[in-house]
Design an enzyme around this catalytic site. Sequence first.
Site, mmCIF file in Angstrom:
data_model
loop_
_atom_site.group_PDB
_atom_site.id
_atom_site.type_symbol
_atom_site.label_atom_id
_atom_site.label_comp_id
_atom_site.label_asym_id
_atom_site.label_seq_id
_atom_site.Cartn_x
_atom_site.Cartn_y
_atom_site.Cartn_z
ATOM 1 N N GLY A 344 -41.281 -31.725 -19.265
ATOM 2 C CA GLY A 344 -41.843 -33.040 -19.554
ATOM 3 C C GLY A 344 -40.744 -34.081 -19.481
ATOM 4 C CB ALA A 345 -38.735 -35.836 -21.088
ATOM 5 C CG MET A 346 -32.880 -32.511 -19.725
ATOM 6 S SD MET A 346 -32.983 -31.140 -20.921
ATOM 7 C CE MET A 346 -31.373 -31.274 -21.689
ATOM 8 C CD GLU A 347 -32.679 -32.281 -25.013
ATOM 9 O OE1 GLU A 347 -33.732 -32.290 -24.339
ATOM 10 O OE2 GLU A 347 -32.270 -31.274 -25.612
ATOM 11 C CG HIS A 380 -39.249 -34.225 -28.097
ATOM 12 N ND1 HIS A 380 -39.863 -33.238 -28.820
ATOM 13 C CD2 HIS A 380 -38.262 -33.609 -27.406
ATOM 14 C CE1 HIS A 380 -39.273 -32.079 -28.584
ATOM 15 N NE2 HIS A 380 -38.302 -32.276 -27.717
ATOM 16 C CD GLU A 381 -37.000 -35.411 -24.299
ATOM 17 O OE1 GLU A 381 -35.887 -34.887 -24.486
ATOM 18 O OE2 GLU A 381 -38.049 -34.729 -24.197
ATOM 19 C CG HIS A 384 -33.459 -33.525 -28.442
ATOM 20 N ND1 HIS A 384 -33.234 -32.473 -29.293
ATOM 21 C CD2 HIS A 384 -34.563 -33.195 -27.722
ATOM 22 C CE1 HIS A 384 -34.173 -31.542 -29.092
ATOM 23 N NE2 HIS A 384 -34.995 -31.961 -28.158
ATOM 24 C CD GLU A 403 -36.165 -28.591 -27.449
ATOM 25 O OE1 GLU A 403 -36.877 -29.538 -27.817
ATOM 26 O OE2 GLU A 403 -35.306 -28.711 -26.551
#
Length: 966
Positions: A344-347, A380-381, A384, A403
């Site tokens: 979905g996405a990456m931090e 969410h990201e 992080h 997570e």
Amino acid sequence: MGKGFFLSKPVGVICMILGAGALATIIALSVVYSQEKAKNDNQVLPTDGGTTTKAPATTAVPSNEPWDKYRLPKSLVPRWYNVTLWPRLLPDETGLYIFTGESTVEFECVVETDLILIHSNKLNHTNLARLTSVDSGVKAPSIKSSLPQIETQYLVLKLDGKLVKGHMYHLHTKFTGELADDLGGFYRSEYFEDGVKKVVATTQMQPTDARKAFPCFDEPAMKAVFHITLIHDIGTVALSNGKQQETSMLNLGKQNVQKTVFEPTEKMSTYLLAFIVSDFAHINNTVDEVLIRIFARKSAIDAGQGQYALNKTGPILKFFEGYYSSKYPLPKSDQIALPDFNAGAMENWGLITYRETALLYDESFSSNSNKERIATIIAHELAHMWFGNLVTLRWWNDLWLNEGFASYVEYLGADHAEPDWNIKDLIVLNDVHRVFAVDALASSHPLSSKEEDIQKPAQISELFDAISYSKGASVLRMLSDFLSERVFTQGLTSYLNTFAFGNAVYTDLWEHLQMAVDNNTDIKLPDTVNNIMNTWVLQMGFPVVTIDTKTGTVTQKHFLLDPDSTVTVESPFNYEWIVPIKWMKTEVHQTDIQWLQAKTDIVDKMKTTGPTDWVLANINVLGYYRVNYDKDNWDRLLAVLSTKHNSIPAINRAQLVDDAFNLARAKIIPTVMALKTTKYLNLERDYMPWKSALNNLDFFYLMFDRSEVYGPMQKYLMKQVSPLFNFYKTLTANWTKIPPGHLDQYNQQNAISMACRTGLEECTTLTKTLFKNWMDTGSQIHPNLRSTVYCNAIAAGGATEWEFAWSEFQKATIASEAEKLRSALSCTKQPWLLNRYLEYTLNSTLIRKQDATSTIVYIASNVAGQSLAWDFVRARWTYIFNEYGGGSFSFSNLINGVTKRFSSEYELQQLKQFKADNSEVGFGSGTLALDQSIERTISNIKWITENKQNVLSWFETEAKLNEPML
Ligand SMILES: *[C@@H]1O[C@H](CO)[C@@H](O)[C@H](O)[C@H]1NC(C)=O
Ligand SMILES: *[C@@H]1O[C@H](CO)[C@@H](O)[C@H](O)[C@H]1NC(C)=O
Ligand SMILES: *[C@@H]1O[C@H](CO)[C@@H](O)[C@H](O)[C@H]1NC(C)=O
Ligand SMILES: *[C@@H]1O[C@H](CO)[C@@H](O)[C@H](O)[C@H]1NC(C)=O
């Protein structure tokens, strides 16, 4: 990573539409975690579960050389890297897209050694590596040999002498790699703009692919400072974790290129690096000196699709600064939407990457659930940036804390950005109920894994599952609640301050929370944070707490969905938990938490005294457990539901339904008792209880939509949903407006999809008319209603409707619209259209490879498509397996999806035959799913045998009650 990594959005959408997917309980038996590459953008329980099995522990390797081990030796510690990369956005003469690079790493030798192991995967080393000593007094040994290790992904350098402890060295390498379209490491993404093919070079390092971009000590505890330089074509934009520091022109060979040097990063882990070259556009603002930019395709930025993300990023960052009491550690926050992206996405620290549907918003195409997804995934990201990036878990076995934490606080961040949405409540449907289904299986696993059990990249990848994300989120929410948010965040701040720019293990967090508890005398716990949490973290599963209100007896027992399953894994706590119970008695909330610390306890206060007295436990489902009562108390709760349901909080109304259906599946209460919780729904207007009921009724649809139960069931459900349909009809002035509340908007979608599903004629007419107007006059349907309207109109229509939707699908310029159409196309009842659509799924020019599985699963969800999809998969297995064997194609989702309705002897035989016929070809990542499908089919057959008659007569009786007199 955003949880998209393992959730299935596509399946989510269809559930909502057909109502046929995935209640938690079905999934439960169907569980194989798979890396389906999308995210549920819908408030629907996804149909794939979480993993329930673990890869075997450390695989035995034949020899015991250091390079045969998956973990780095502890002899060398990197301090900084200097990396220059040059991705080519045009293919070379052989048609290959490549990048070239060189890198210097400075490392300290902390244990004398004559061996250098550095991760390097799929890189061609074009020069012999060069080793030099930093201290002039010490001479570097020379390199005797340089060998790549394919399996363990190292470059192994043997030296002719020892590196000296306490001294610093530089290792310089030059290399070439492929810029493949494999979505991992340094890879390429393609899209068309104004008819021109564009290529983006981008990265996804987590968990173990930084080593595919340059040689590095690729473990999260090997933090270092990175000096990054990108070489790129003139006119393109280069981005990385740091700010652009300087740009210059360069003549390399015959080519004029641009060189962008980035500010050195903070000390950080390799998996958080990012390098991107594109010709994207951006918008920006500045919040308290932090530069915030949103990047996307030019046409998307021009259309204003980045504006919503830009509006929300600043406030969410500010929220987390307050929540953590810690300033955002970097000078900038870039967020970029990529056409091809696995998760979905990456931090990545300072440069967060997203799927387009997770970042881009367009009022005229995006539904409220699309919007919610953007707000929560950004939260969410950003969460992080501190928890995960500033302080990083030492090894992947603690991934659940990283997570789980972000999956919990994403609701807090999104709630701050959209305070009117009541979004915090949704964690109960999206995470707690969802993971209950998986964690109620005998094959589940504990949150925490042993460090030595997680070694290979595949074992690490397997940890990105529903247990890590959703159970992690659920138990941390419970912890924050019984500590109070004030104390929880105090402990958190002290943890972050202590380990900033370093690494920690999960017990470090417990220690800092304990210190906060000790500093706050008003918090009373029955035991230490560590001891309480161990019962939730070190053993799998969760308890069902049973309250006997006649005697005040409270007991706990490991909840297993299948009462016949046997648990083979021993637990250090014998499957007992330290359970915080918040409860209420006849409308009065009890202020104290009642702790259950043993198998059983007597709580006098929980005795009821009169015939109208009732007890309700697990208020707002803050605890990670189910609740059962004595029959009298159940009856009283049911009576309250049908007379004064508002005296029970909406979240708990949703819980009563979900608990009852699952207790019935586990044969703890009769199925009819569970069905009775749906009787009050004709009075219910709130979203959560409805959604919970629909999720659970899905199982009944799957089991009965091909049998004589179907008719009476439909009649009963039509009766139940009609008042809701009429309520929204009035509220929206005959469907011309959209209700203001976010959850009401969801419930409007529920009302229409369920009413149409039960065959309510007024509903069918409504969806047909809206679709026809769109076809004939181009008049747009509100984005919130599109999924439902498209699906129902295509189901009611024929080839004309289908072809129209297909051409719209091919024309769609925003990913969220294409998604809605792709799932709706599976709703037709025409076998020939379904068969043709099945054929399309194996033609990647029509359906992208990454969407093939979910499309087949959609078709199987449609009762008319079920057997067609099964025949298709059986007939094409060898082809599918060989053609789609690698990468992201999820065989477990596919097998679970096409067999989830199976419930007859005949289907069981077919399934076994399928297994036998293809044993030579194999089932890859679907191996476990196939066995589980067989198991599930057996259990479905049993369930139907035991329940069909009762359920049929209950629906028949209820359908007749209060029927209008003719
Ligand atoms: C990094 O390497 C480049 C060339 O490879 C060099 O120009 C630059 O000075 C180096 N930077 C550092 C910090 O060592
Ligand atoms: C790396 O080397 C192999 C073997 O010579 C070759 O097939 C491959 O194309 C090379 N890759 C790149 C990116 O140059
Ligand atoms: C931010 O955007 C404004 C236009 O809205 C522009 O003038 C400014 O230069 C931008 N700043 C940066 C650092 O990109
Ligand atoms: C972003 O914020 C601006 C200013 O508050 C507002 O006018 C605009 O409608 C917002 N855009 C979106 C998509 O939320």
